[in-house]
Design an enzyme around this catalytic site. Structure first.
Site, PDB file in Angstrom:
ATOM      1  CG  HIS A 103      29.403  39.440  37.171  1.00  0.00           C
ATOM      2  ND1 HIS A 103      28.251  38.776  37.248  1.00  0.00           N
ATOM      3  CD2 HIS A 103      29.609  40.203  38.296  1.00  0.00           C
ATOM      4  CE1 HIS A 103      27.908  39.136  38.661  1.00  0.00           C
ATOM      5  NE2 HIS A 103      28.487  39.807  39.272  1.00  0.00           N
TER       6      HIS A 103
ATOM      7  CE1 TYR B  18      26.381  41.129  43.350  1.00  0.00           C
ATOM      8  CE2 TYR B  18      26.840  38.940  42.037  1.00  0.00           C
ATOM      9  CZ  TYR B  18      27.258  40.508  42.480  1.00  0.00           C
ATOM     10  OH  TYR B  18      28.037  41.365  41.549  1.00  0.00           O
TER      11      TYR B  18
ATOM     12  CG  ASP C  44      54.422  14.037  53.017  1.00  0.00           C
ATOM     13  OD1 ASP C  44      53.444  14.675  52.356  1.00  0.00           O
ATOM     14  OD2 ASP C  44      54.346  12.704  52.652  1.00  0.00           O
TER      15      ASP C  44
HETATM   16  P1  FAD Z   1      41.816  45.834  39.824  1.00  0.00           P
HETATM   17  O1  FAD Z   1      41.037  46.686  40.430  1.00  0.00           O
HETATM   18  O2  FAD Z   1      41.536  45.641  38.452  1.00  0.00           O
HETATM   19  O3  FAD Z   1      43.051  46.838  39.985  1.00  0.00           O
HETATM   20  C1  FAD Z   1      44.222  46.407  39.004  1.00  0.00           C
HETATM   21  C2  FAD Z   1      44.823  47.686  38.465  1.00  0.00           C
HETATM   22  O4  FAD Z   1      46.015  47.201  37.796  1.00  0.00           O
HETATM   23  C3  FAD Z   1      43.901  48.717  37.658  1.00  0.00           C
HETATM   24  O5  FAD Z   1      43.567  49.445  38.332  1.00  0.00           O
HETATM   25  C4  FAD Z   1      44.724  48.698  36.351  1.00  0.00           C
HETATM   26  O6  FAD Z   1      44.509  49.828  35.984  1.00  0.00           O
HETATM   27  C5  FAD Z   1      46.029  48.338  36.875  1.00  0.00           C
HETATM   28  N1  FAD Z   1      47.037  47.759  35.539  1.00  0.00           N
HETATM   29  C6  FAD Z   1      46.812  46.597  34.992  1.00  0.00           C
HETATM   30  N2  FAD Z   1      47.736  46.793  33.972  1.00  0.00           N
HETATM   31  C7  FAD Z   1      48.550  47.623  34.144  1.00  0.00           C
HETATM   32  C8  FAD Z   1      49.723  48.130  33.276  1.00  0.00           C
HETATM   33  N3  FAD Z   1      50.264  47.652  32.400  1.00  0.00           N
HETATM   34  N4  FAD Z   1      50.182  49.326  33.923  1.00  0.00           N
HETATM   35  C9  FAD Z   1      49.787  49.944  34.856  1.00  0.00           C
HETATM   36  N5  FAD Z   1      48.811  49.562  35.738  1.00  0.00           N
HETATM   37  C10 FAD Z   1      48.113  48.541  35.265  1.00  0.00           C
HETATM   38  N6  FAD Z   1      34.105  41.065  44.451  1.00  0.00           N
HETATM   39  C11 FAD Z   1      33.733  41.201  45.822  1.00  0.00           C
HETATM   40  O7  FAD Z   1      34.378  40.833  46.766  1.00  0.00           O
HETATM   41  N7  FAD Z   1      32.358  41.346  45.880  1.00  0.00           N
HETATM   42  C12 FAD Z   1      31.591  41.571  45.293  1.00  0.00           C
HETATM   43  O8  FAD Z   1      30.437  41.933  45.309  1.00  0.00           O
HETATM   44  C13 FAD Z   1      32.139  41.854  43.615  1.00  0.00           C
HETATM   45  N8  FAD Z   1      31.251  42.193  42.770  1.00  0.00           N
HETATM   46  C14 FAD Z   1      31.743  42.585  41.522  1.00  0.00           C
HETATM   47  C15 FAD Z   1      30.760  42.968  40.324  1.00  0.00           C
HETATM   48  C16 FAD Z   1      31.318  42.982  39.312  1.00  0.00           C
HETATM   49  C17 FAD Z   1      30.221  43.641  38.147  1.00  0.00           C
HETATM   50  C18 FAD Z   1      32.652  42.920  38.978  1.00  0.00           C
HETATM   51  C19 FAD Z   1      33.230  43.246  37.633  1.00  0.00           C
HETATM   52  C20 FAD Z   1      33.383  42.388  39.927  1.00  0.00           C
HETATM   53  C21 FAD Z   1      33.026  42.038  41.141  1.00  0.00           C
HETATM   54  N9  FAD Z   1      34.028  41.891  42.387  1.00  0.00           N
HETATM   55  C22 FAD Z   1      33.442  41.513  43.515  1.00  0.00           C
HETATM   56  C23 FAD Z   1      35.292  41.460  42.014  1.00  0.00           C
HETATM   57  C24 FAD Z   1      36.224  42.345  42.331  1.00  0.00           C
HETATM   58  O9  FAD Z   1      35.699  43.600  41.972  1.00  0.00           O
HETATM   59  C25 FAD Z   1      37.629  42.255  41.901  1.00  0.00           C
HETATM   60  O10 FAD Z   1      38.111  40.890  42.141  1.00  0.00           O
HETATM   61  C26 FAD Z   1      38.822  43.288  42.739  1.00  0.00           C
HETATM   62  O11 FAD Z   1      38.113  44.540  42.541  1.00  0.00           O
HETATM   63  C27 FAD Z   1      39.990  43.145  41.729  1.00  0.00           C
HETATM   64  O12 FAD Z   1      41.052  43.805  42.314  1.00  0.00           O
HETATM   65  P2  FAD Z   1      42.311  44.122  42.055  1.00  0.00           P
HETATM   66  O13 FAD Z   1      43.006  45.041  42.656  1.00  0.00           O
HETATM   67  O14 FAD Z   1      43.058  42.724  41.777  1.00  0.00           O
HETATM   68  O15 FAD Z   1      41.982  44.707  40.393  1.00  0.00           O
END
Ligand code: FAD
Length: 830
Positions: free
Chosen positions: A222, A260, A552
């Site tokens: 995105h 946005y 249910d």
């Molecule tokens: P992540 O932050 O991706 O954390 C997952 C972690 O798991 C990572 O650090 C990764 O390294 C670790 N991991 C994965 N696989 C392994 C493995 N095998 N072993 C060990 N570690 C592993 N959301 C909003 O609410 N508002 C916004 O304005 C917004 N804007 C966005 C703009 C952009 C450009 C993008 C890309 C996203 C945006 N989002 C926004 C979405 C939001 O950033 C994500 O949905 C959110 O940060 C996800 O958090 P998380 O902790 O689930 O995932």
């Protein structure tokens, strides 16, 4: 205490560690593949806009909690939430209407919101182009989350409480024994675990695959860009009012152009959803390096300026001051999308102790983390999670093709105005009942549910409109409630009440439980005594340990050890499977098997005062009350076709559900159709069905009542057996619920002017104050006015006047007793 391993130290994983620690859990390890100070997942670059309001109550409440929590999360006098307010502007009349609808959601879910004029929008956001703006929705409590900072603070504080963090440690596998997790394999060794929660964000598919779990999410890129300094903002950092977030104006959405905005000091940040979907395979990104920085992280791909061109043109239109700037930098950031836009939260159906909390926005992160912590520590979440339950999808919806296509569609439609009945554009015709060909011949209008095509009305009935008695004539509807609707539904309702109609019930879930432990399992899980004679049908509830309604069910005892279950969702199946597995493991005498037989059966509902005449044409058996009483089941044949007949009714009229296998489906339809010719039989669809079931007071789990409600409040005691001897899940909670007065109840309301439609989820006001919300609504053709159910304060009784807000207009309504139709149940017998 239980050993918990959390995979991923993004905003979700760190919040979960915190929620568990604050509930007294001690043995927690977080494994993160990246460096902790910047792990490199989506959180590391999230601009952090938090618009809380959503059609989903669950998601809105998750967002509300996230705001509260991040506001309170402070370090060095600065909180992790900058409550600037949120402004969504309308540049088209349709969007302004949509914002009015959203204003309704906000009030339903308890978020302060204001529809403001174009002038007020300019007042709040002076750089907006006044020529474009028609008005806006302003939500004072929205704002900017400092997600990366919050993550760091949570790591620090939970570490102090004993949480272990293993950074730059890659999870490579999951160890299991006897359908239970035992440990997490990493590139640095095994971490033993009783509970594993995958908070791996868009890497969720890969982690799921380690245990054979299909996680239905699709990583998509995105676009997010920053401008060069805006001339009139240069030097603003010196302004002390600008805090750590470098922003002063509300967060801004221009959804008509998929855009946005937020401020970054002198610069502007622009997010864009209008570009082509750019799906990513997470495993192709390689292993996160030990050195991650702002510009170099796995979740950040190179900017593709050509995709951003329309966004930049639209931006210069909306915010003319930005014409003096250029795009300074940009990136294509990756995060997760799902087939229905909801998060994925819950336990793997086949593996105990393996949980998922993925496809979660920063906006919902703390709310989701709290829900998971409550599930782990108390066995249930205080906010109903059915809409984001991991197990809510049908098997076919877990295929990579389905996930990819529908998640991309979700990306494309993310800011679109979506009608609650709007079907998926594609894939269609994925699952059809054997009656499909005949339904098409009758001009069925199909909508989609769970991959199924489901008729909503039949064009072939249109000619009957002119024969409708005057009081049954459908009223004029507004444009919104006319969508995916036809007045033909009135004909189909009328025929069901006065002659007979056939409904395709195939899309309803049907499960089979058999084996020596089947009865014991059902006795333990449900609110009713199932140990009734073979041939009995019982309407019952599944409760959680706190007495909240999970589902249910209609349970039919087909044999001593064989039961058929009419259920609501795929989640019900996962629930039954898990408990059957656990019970079977205890002893062979408790063994039982649960099977989904929905696709290997098909079913017709034949209902109406002349149903008996129709069935009399194809069978000589006695189908009256004497020969085949209400709430009983029998296996027999009609017209030479082996069938199972269920004497029950969702529409409040006499009749049966007739079930057979799909190979006989078309013949069954044809034989019934032929038999019905002289008795006024028509085919009827879901639109009429929904109206009739509301008049009859039949509640739908998931819409009318959820795990947040107990059967007393929901008026669902008809499915609870008084004095059931056996213990069952939720029994003691239910007993204590019986002794305390609840503050709310599910009440029936009707619309005073007999014609203004509402659609569900609208706020309800009493004496000018928002006091509740509508669950489901329909025009009640028999009672000749719109009917709805609503959660209202206990004190509101029959005859009390309330008001419902619909697109900013006020509709007067009255609380009524229910069911509205046939409370004595005289229509159900013959
Ligand atoms: P992540 O932050 O991706 O954390 C997952 C972690 O798991 C990572 O650090 C990764 O390294 C670790 N991991 C994965 N696989 C392994 C493995 N095998 N072993 C060990 N570690 C592993 N959301 C909003 O609410 N508002 C916004 O304005 C917004 N804007 C966005 C703009 C952009 C450009 C993008 C890309 C996203 C945006 N989002 C926004 C979405 C939001 O950033 C994500 O949905 C959110 O940060 C996800 O958090 P998380 O902790 O689930 O995932």
């Amino acid at each position: 205490s239980k050993r918990v391993v959390i995979i991923g130290a993004g905003i979700v994983g760190t919040n979960l560690a915190d929620e568990l620690v604050s509930r007294g859990w001690k043995n927690i390890t977080v494994v993160e593949q990246g460096p902790l100070q910047m792990p490199g997942g989506s959180t590391s670059h999230a601009p952090g806009l938090v618009f809380q309001t959503n059609p989903s109550k669950t998601m809105t409440l998750f967002a509300k909690y996230t705001v509260e929590k991040l506001l309170a999360l402070e370090k060095d006098g600065t909180s992790c939430f900058n409550q600037l307010g949120g402004l969504e502007v309308a540049t088209t009349p349709e969007r302004l209407q949509e914002l009015r609808r959203k204003h309704g959601y906000a009030q339903s879910w308890g978020i302060e919101a204001h529809i403001i004029s174009a002038d007020e929008c300019i007042n709040k956001y002076p750089s907006l182009n006044p020529q474009l703006i028609l008005g806006g929705l302003y939500i004072p409590s929205d704002g900017l989350a400092l997600a990366a900072r919050a993550t760091q603070i949570l790591i620090e504080s939970t570490r102090q409480s004993g949480v272990r963090y293993l950074e730059s440690t890659l999870v490579t596998g999951i160890q299991t024994e006897n359908s239970h997790v035992t440990g997490v394999e990493t590139d640095k060794g095994v971490v033993p675990a009783d509970i594993i929660v995958s908070c791996a964000g868009f890497w969720g598919v890969e982690i799921g695959a380690m245990v054979g779990l299909k996680v239905p999410l699709l990583p998509l890129a995105h676009q997010y860009a920053k401008t060069t300094a805006v001339p009139h903002l240069v030097g603003r950092e010196a302004n002390t009012r600008i805090n750590a977030m470098n922003a002063e104006l509300p967060i801004l959405r221009h959804q008509d152009q998929d855009l946005y905005y937020r401020e970054h000091g002198e610069q502007y940040g622009i997010g864009y959803y209008g570009h082509r979907p750019m799906p990513i395979v997470a495993s192709s990104l390689g292993v996160t390096s030990a050195h991650v920085d702002e510009k170099n992280m796995p979740s950040r791909l190179d900017f593709t300026p050509e995709d951003f061109a329309p966004a930049w043109e639209a931006t210069k239109e909306l915010l003319p001051a930005l014409r003096e700037t250029e795009i300074a930098e940009g990136f294509n950031g990756i995060f997760s999308f799902t087939p229905d836009g909801g998060s994925l939260v819950g336990q793997a159906p086949h593996l105990d102790g393996f949980y998922v909390a993925e496809a979660v926005w920063v906006t919902h992160s703390a709310g989701v983390a709290r829900a998971v912590a409550e599930i782990l520590t108390e066995g249930r979440s205080s906010i109903d999670i059915a809409e984001c339950e991991l197990t809510r999808f049908e098997d076919v919806q877990l295929s990579p093709e389905y996930v990819s296509e529908t998640s991309q569609q979700n990306f494309v439609e993310i800011y679109d105005i979506i009608h609650p009945l709007a079907p998926k554009v594609s894939p269609r015709d994925l699952r059809v009942s054997p009656f499909h060909a005949r339904q098409k011949e009758l001009g069925a209008f199909f909508l989609e549910v769970g991959g199924w095509e489901r008729p909503h009305w039949y064009q072939a009935n249109e000619h009957l409109l002119k024969t409708l008695p005057d009081p049954w004539r459908p009223v004029q509807r507004d444009a919104w409630s006319s969508k995916f609707y036809s007045p033909i539904a009135a004909v189909e309702a009328w025929k069901t009440r006065h002659a007979v109609a056939v409904y395709d019930m195939t899309t309803f879930h049907r499960f089979e439980i058999n084996g020596p432990g089947a009865l014991k399992l059902l006795q333990y899980l449900t609110t009713s005594d199932i140990s009734k004679p073979v041939g009995t049908i019982t309407h019952t509830l599944l409760l959680n340990s706190q007495g909240g309604i999970l589902s249910d069910l209609f349970i039919s005892r087909i044999g001593d050890h064989l039961f058929q279950i009419g259920a609501n969702t795929a989640t019900d199946l996962a629930y039954l499977l898990r408990h059957a597995r656990k019970q079977s493991q205890r002893s062979p005498s408790l063994w039982c098997q649960v099977r989904d037989i929905t696709g290997s059966t098909c079913c017709l509902g034949l209902w109406g005062p002349r149903a008996l005449d129709v069935i009399g044409e194809v069978s000589s058996e006695d189908f009256s009350d004497a020969g085949f009483p209400y709430m009983t089941v029998k296996r027999t044949s009609i017209a030479g076709i082996p069938v199972t007949l269920f004497r029950k009714s969702f529409v409040g009229e006499f009749g049966w559900e007739i079930q057979t296998s799909p190979d006989f489906g078309q013949r069954l339809w044809d034989m019934i159709w032929q038999a019905g010719k002289h008795h006024g039989l028509i085919a009827a669809g879901r639109a009429a069905f929904n109206s009739l079931r509301l008049e009859k007071g039949i509640r739908i789990t998931g819409s009318d009542m959820t795990s947040e409600h107990n059967p007393y409040e929901a008026g669902a005691l008809y499915a609870v057996q008084k004095n059931k001897k056996d213990d069952y899940v939720g029994k003691s909670a239910l007993r204590s619920a019986a002794t305390r007065a609840s503050a709310r109840r599910l009440a029936c309301i009707t619309i005073d002017d007999s014609q203004s439609m509402i659609m569900g989820k609208e706020p309800v006001f009493y004496q000018g104050k928002a006091v509740g919300y509508v669950t489901t609504a329909a025009f009640g053709f028999t009672v000749r006015k719109p009917v709805a159910y609503a959660w209202l304060p206990r004190g509101l009784e029959r005859g009390d006047k309330v008001e419902v807000e619909y697109f900013g207009t006020t509709i007067k309504a009255t609380v009524v007793g229910d069911p509205l139709y046939d409370p004595e149940e005289t229509r159900l017998s013959k």
